[in-house]
Motif scaffolding. Sequence first.
Motif, PDB file in Angstrom:
ATOM      1  N   ARG A  67       0.839  -1.213   0.000  1.00  0.00           N
ATOM      2  CA  ARG A  67       0.000   0.000   0.000  1.00  0.00           C
ATOM      3  C   ARG A  67       0.868   1.256   0.000  1.00  0.00           C
ATOM      4  N   LEU A  68       1.897   1.265   0.847  1.00  0.00           N
ATOM      5  CA  LEU A  68       2.801   2.412   0.898  1.00  0.00           C
ATOM      6  C   LEU A  68       3.524   2.598  -0.437  1.00  0.00           C
ATOM      7  N   LEU A  69       3.916   1.508  -1.085  1.00  0.00           N
ATOM      8  CA  LEU A  69       4.569   1.600  -2.395  1.00  0.00           C
ATOM      9  C   LEU A  69       3.645   2.212  -3.438  1.00  0.00           C
ATOM     10  N   VAL A  70       2.412   1.710  -3.483  1.00  0.00           N
ATOM     11  CA  VAL A  70       1.449   2.219  -4.474  1.00  0.00           C
ATOM     12  C   VAL A  70       1.208   3.713  -4.276  1.00  0.00           C
ATOM     13  N   ASP A  71       1.173   4.160  -3.038  1.00  0.00           N
ATOM     14  CA  ASP A  71       0.916   5.568  -2.744  1.00  0.00           C
ATOM     15  C   ASP A  71       2.176   6.432  -2.799  1.00  0.00           C
ATOM     16  N   SER A  72       3.348   5.834  -2.980  1.00  0.00           N
ATOM     17  CA  SER A  72       4.607   6.581  -2.963  1.00  0.00           C
ATOM     18  C   SER A  72       4.850   7.294  -4.285  1.00  0.00           C
ATOM     19  N   GLU A  73       5.991   7.970  -4.353  1.00  0.00           N
ATOM     20  CA  GLU A  73       6.357   8.721  -5.552  1.00  0.00           C
ATOM     21  C   GLU A  73       7.049   7.860  -6.604  1.00  0.00           C
ATOM     22  N   ILE A  74       7.215   6.574  -6.368  1.00  0.00           N
ATOM     23  CA  ILE A  74       7.937   5.717  -7.320  1.00  0.00           C
ATOM     24  C   ILE A  74       7.217   5.676  -8.664  1.00  0.00           C
ATOM     25  N   LYS A  75       5.961   5.322  -8.687  1.00  0.00           N
ATOM     26  CA  LYS A  75       5.068   5.341  -9.851  1.00  0.00           C
ATOM     27  C   LYS A  75       5.692   4.810 -11.148  1.00  0.00           C
ATOM     28  N   PRO A  76       6.136   3.543 -11.199  1.00  0.00           N
ATOM     29  CA  PRO A  76       6.662   3.014 -12.462  1.00  0.00           C
ATOM     30  C   PRO A  76       5.570   2.925 -13.526  1.00  0.00           C
ATOM     31  N   ALA A  77       5.932   3.263 -14.752  1.00  0.00           N
ATOM     32  CA  ALA A  77       4.996   3.159 -15.865  1.00  0.00           C
ATOM     33  C   ALA A  77       4.521   1.718 -15.972  1.00  0.00           C
ATOM     34  N   GLY A  78       3.225   1.532 -16.079  1.00  0.00           N
ATOM     35  CA  GLY A  78       2.650   0.198 -16.143  1.00  0.00           C
ATOM     36  C   GLY A  78       2.264  -0.352 -14.784  1.00  0.00           C
ATOM     37  N   GLY A  79       2.571   0.363 -13.708  1.00  0.00           N
ATOM     38  CA  GLY A  79       2.226  -0.090 -12.360  1.00  0.00           C
ATOM     39  C   GLY A  79       3.386  -0.798 -11.685  1.00  0.00           C
TER      40      GLY A  79
END
Length: 159
Positions: A67-79
């Motif tokens: 959950r923290l990863l999804v909400d973080s600034e990482i945001k890789p293209a394609g998920g």
Amino acid sequence: MIERYLEDFTVGQIFGSGRIVVEKEDIKAFAAKFDPQPFHLDEAAAHDTIFGGLAASGWHTAAMTMRLLVDSEIKPAGGIVGAGFDEFRWPRPVRPGDELRLESEVLDVRPSQSRPHQGLIKMRTTTLNQVDQPVQVMIANLVVLRRPGSSASAIQGRG
């Protein structure tokens, strides 16, 4: 935040996250459904185990990390698409009231030889509690889309 393509990641980049406070009721609810062991379900029963008190399931910790990863600034293209883990461990338990956050570091970036529209990043994500103790460490390989029109030579040698 805009999605990041493979070309936007570099070795050594570090990303942070927001925070999640771990609630006793959530520990018990997750355990009741997915990991029904006494040290995740009942304070009294947990007292006499190796944990010495109620502890979140490691899989609950992994879910909160996701959950923290999804909400973080990482945001890789394609998920955030995992291709596997090189390491996955829980060095200490997560307790009710803990406040979790992430530190993620890019360890490697490489284009795919067989799929030119994508590549892989290797990332170490450490889940930390409120006193900066690691409660989970994972090294994951993530599939990331390449920027349309990019060439493989543009990111060779980055890791």
